[in-house]
Design a protein around this motif. Structure first.
Motif, PDB file in Angstrom:
ATOM      1  N   LYS A  38      -8.938   3.031 -17.227  1.00  0.00           N
ATOM      2  CA  LYS A  38      -8.901   2.764 -15.863  1.00  0.00           C
ATOM      3  C   LYS A  38      -7.332   2.461 -15.958  1.00  0.00           C
ATOM      4  O   LYS A  38      -6.412   2.345 -16.036  1.00  0.00           O
ATOM      5  CB  LYS A  38      -8.903   1.873 -15.493  1.00  0.00           C
ATOM      6  CG  LYS A  38     -10.915   1.876 -15.304  1.00  0.00           C
ATOM      7  CD  LYS A  38     -11.722   0.202 -15.276  1.00  0.00           C
ATOM      8  CE  LYS A  38     -13.892   0.299 -14.706  1.00  0.00           C
ATOM      9  NZ  LYS A  38     -13.244  -1.171 -14.497  1.00  0.00           N
TER      10      LYS A  38
ATOM     11  N   ASP B 267       1.244  -0.965   0.006  1.00  0.00           N
ATOM     12  CA  ASP B 267       0.345   0.131   0.509  1.00  0.00           C
ATOM     13  C   ASP B 267       0.777   1.367  -0.354  1.00  0.00           C
ATOM     14  O   ASP B 267       0.851   2.540   0.330  1.00  0.00           O
ATOM     15  CB  ASP B 267      -1.143  -0.252   1.356  1.00  0.00           C
ATOM     16  CG  ASP B 267      -0.249   0.290   2.588  1.00  0.00           C
ATOM     17  OD1 ASP B 267       1.233  -0.324   2.125  1.00  0.00           O
ATOM     18  OD2 ASP B 267      -0.969   0.063   3.543  1.00  0.00           O
TER      19      ASP B 267
ATOM     20  N   SER C 258      -0.824  -2.353  -4.389  1.00  0.00           N
ATOM     21  CA  SER C 258      -2.024  -3.147  -4.658  1.00  0.00           C
ATOM     22  C   SER C 258      -3.222  -2.791  -5.670  1.00  0.00           C
ATOM     23  O   SER C 258      -3.602  -3.643  -5.939  1.00  0.00           O
ATOM     24  CB  SER C 258      -2.832  -2.189  -3.638  1.00  0.00           C
ATOM     25  OG  SER C 258      -2.840  -0.778  -2.857  1.00  0.00           O
ATOM     26  N   GLU C 259      -2.579  -1.669  -6.315  1.00  0.00           N
ATOM     27  CA  GLU C 259      -4.020  -1.088  -7.556  1.00  0.00           C
ATOM     28  C   GLU C 259      -3.555  -1.780  -8.605  1.00  0.00           C
ATOM     29  O   GLU C 259      -4.991  -2.613  -9.563  1.00  0.00           O
ATOM     30  CB  GLU C 259      -3.766   0.762  -7.521  1.00  0.00           C
ATOM     31  CG  GLU C 259      -5.124   1.802  -6.461  1.00  0.00           C
ATOM     32  CD  GLU C 259      -4.304   2.906  -6.732  1.00  0.00           C
ATOM     33  OE1 GLU C 259      -4.290   2.865  -8.104  1.00  0.00           O
ATOM     34  OE2 GLU C 259      -4.618   3.365  -6.053  1.00  0.00           O
TER      35      GLU C 259
ATOM     36  N   ALA D 192      -3.874   2.037 -12.705  1.00  0.00           N
ATOM     37  CA  ALA D 192      -3.942   1.912 -12.011  1.00  0.00           C
ATOM     38  C   ALA D 192      -2.519   1.861 -11.302  1.00  0.00           C
ATOM     39  O   ALA D 192      -1.557   2.378 -12.060  1.00  0.00           O
ATOM     40  CB  ALA D 192      -3.867   0.424 -11.599  1.00  0.00           C
ATOM     41  N   ARG D 193      -2.063   2.544 -10.389  1.00  0.00           N
ATOM     42  CA  ARG D 193      -0.583   3.349 -10.195  1.00  0.00           C
ATOM     43  C   ARG D 193       0.320   2.420  -8.640  1.00  0.00           C
ATOM     44  O   ARG D 193      -0.789   2.596  -7.427  1.00  0.00           O
ATOM     45  CB  ARG D 193      -0.975   4.692  -9.620  1.00  0.00           C
ATOM     46  CG  ARG D 193      -1.389   5.470 -10.038  1.00  0.00           C
ATOM     47  CD  ARG D 193      -1.829   6.892 -10.017  1.00  0.00           C
ATOM     48  NE  ARG D 193      -2.121   7.146 -10.965  1.00  0.00           N
ATOM     49  CZ  ARG D 193      -1.506   8.232 -12.476  1.00  0.00           C
ATOM     50  NH1 ARG D 193       0.232   7.953 -11.834  1.00  0.00           N
ATOM     51  NH2 ARG D 193      -1.509   8.659 -13.761  1.00  0.00           N
TER      52      ARG D 193
END
Length: 387
Positions: free
Chosen positions: A356, A10, A362-363, A358-359
């Motif tokens: 979409k 995270d 967890s993403e 994600a970075r």
């Protein structure tokens, strides 16, 4: 010296960059801390984040991977990782693999006099924050990755574009999402035409909502003389597939009865589902003219090879056909034809495409799992930012 730099799942993007920067200071100029996303080669659902120390030397460049697309095509790389040598591009520990991806990176260290720091590149990267390349045959607009372990691998995957100097106006997200897939779509369309569509009354595309299938369907829909295109898809995705306007008819997996009306058909299989393939062969029988295997979006359902009614499934390997077309048409003519088809396809996606993003951490793991599980909105493109 080897230093372990554990990155929590995270961790924020700022914290991750800070940790990597500290690692660089500790490791020294010739080494760099890197974060990789490794998958279990025996179970693609298992993905883990791991740190690694990269070494780079004379003639090499170190790049920061800024963004890459992740689609069912990448799942196919994992599903065929052993058979088609996809695990060999970015090798890691036994039992694990790094799925290659298409995207953009910046040069942050260079010991290659022809490639300066700050240059932006497009090409075939690891699912990782950084990578080391050995540029060879450097030209104004591209170069070939010359690492020894990649010498025997298909050349199409070893060509990197020097994006900074190309002058292209493409949206980068659209380019990394669709360009490698559309090249395959374009090549299949050309190959089917060369085979006179195998004399089929219709061409059936499985996993019809997948990005490569959409590119092929659109190409066939505007190809003079091509037979009608039938989408084979899930009931969940049927409305989207119909609304693209690329297909003449939509049939769902749970009701194949409409195929009984066909006098003949060819299949282009993007699903790789063994049970579905058997059902289609049994239903079409001697009316099936050809079964072209391209992908494995239904990777868990591939099943063992078996004797089937009709023609045996034949794998289509796009890089091999690319080499053949480059020789027969010439590189300039090939790229002109490809770009003309590309422009038309991309213009058509503006009516339905969204993204979409994600970075890190967890993403990326969550988005990866979504794609592997087949839970992605077919109208959406998944873009990952590893750092």
């Amino acid at each position: 010296m080897r230093v372990s730099l554990a990155l929590p799942m995270d961790a924020s993007a700022v914290a991750r960059r800070f940790i990597i920067a500290i690692g660089e200071m500790i490791l020294g100029e010739a080494q760099y801390g890197c974060v990789e996303y490794r998958v279990d080669r025996a179970n693609l659902r298992r993905i883990a984040e791991a740190e690694r120390t990269l070494d780079y030397g004379e003639g090499q460049i170190l790049v920061r991977v800024s963004a890459f697309a992740f689609t069912a095509n990448n799942v196919t790389y994992g599903a065929f990782g052993d058979e088609m040598a996809y695990w060999r591009f970015y090798p890691t520990e036994d039992g694990f693999g790094i799925i290659p991806v298409w995207g953009f990176a910046e040069v942050i260290r260079s010991r290659c006099t022809e490639i300066p720091v700050g240059e932006r590149l497009y090409g075939y990267w690891p699912m990782a924050s950084h990578a080391v390349l050995t540029p060879t045959r450097v030209r104004d607009h591209d170069f070939v990755e010359g690492s020894a372990h990649r010498a025997a691998l298909p050349p199409a995957y070893n060509l990197y574009l020097r994006w900074s100097g190309l002058g292209r106006t493409d949206d980068e997200r659209t380019y990394m999402l669709f360009r490698p897939l559309f090249v395959t779509s374009f090549l299949i369309d050309d190959w089917l035409a060369e085979q006179s569509w195998f004399g089929a009354e219709a061409v059936i595309l499985t996993s019809a909502s997948s990005k490569t299938a959409l590119g092929l369907a659109r190409s066939l829909s505007v190809h003079e003389g091509a037979p009608p295109v039938i989408a084979l898809t899930s009931r969940r995705n049927a409305d989207f597939v119909q609304q693209t306007g690329y297909y003449d008819r939509v049939v769902t997996y749970d009701d194949l009865a409409p195929l009984d009306a066909l006098d003949s058909a060819a299949i282009v299989d993007f699903a790789g589902d063994g049970a579905l393939r058997a059902s289609l062969h049994e239903q079409l029988g001697d009316r099936l003219r050809h079964d072209c295997v391209v992908g494995a979006s239904h990777w868990e359902d591939r099943g063992p090879q078996q004797r089937l009614p009709g023609p045996a499934p034949t794998f289509f390997f796009a890089p091999a056909h690319l080499v053949e077309r480059m020789k027969s048409w010439g590189a300039d003519a090939f790229n002109q034809r490809l770009d003309a088809a590309w422009d038309g396809f991309i213009a058509s996606t503006k009516a339905w495409l969204s993204f979409k993003e994600a970075r890190g951490g967890s993403e990326i793991v969550a988005a990866y799992t979504r794609v592997v599980d087949g839970g992605v909105d077919p109208a959406s493109g998944e873009i990952f930012h590893p750092v």
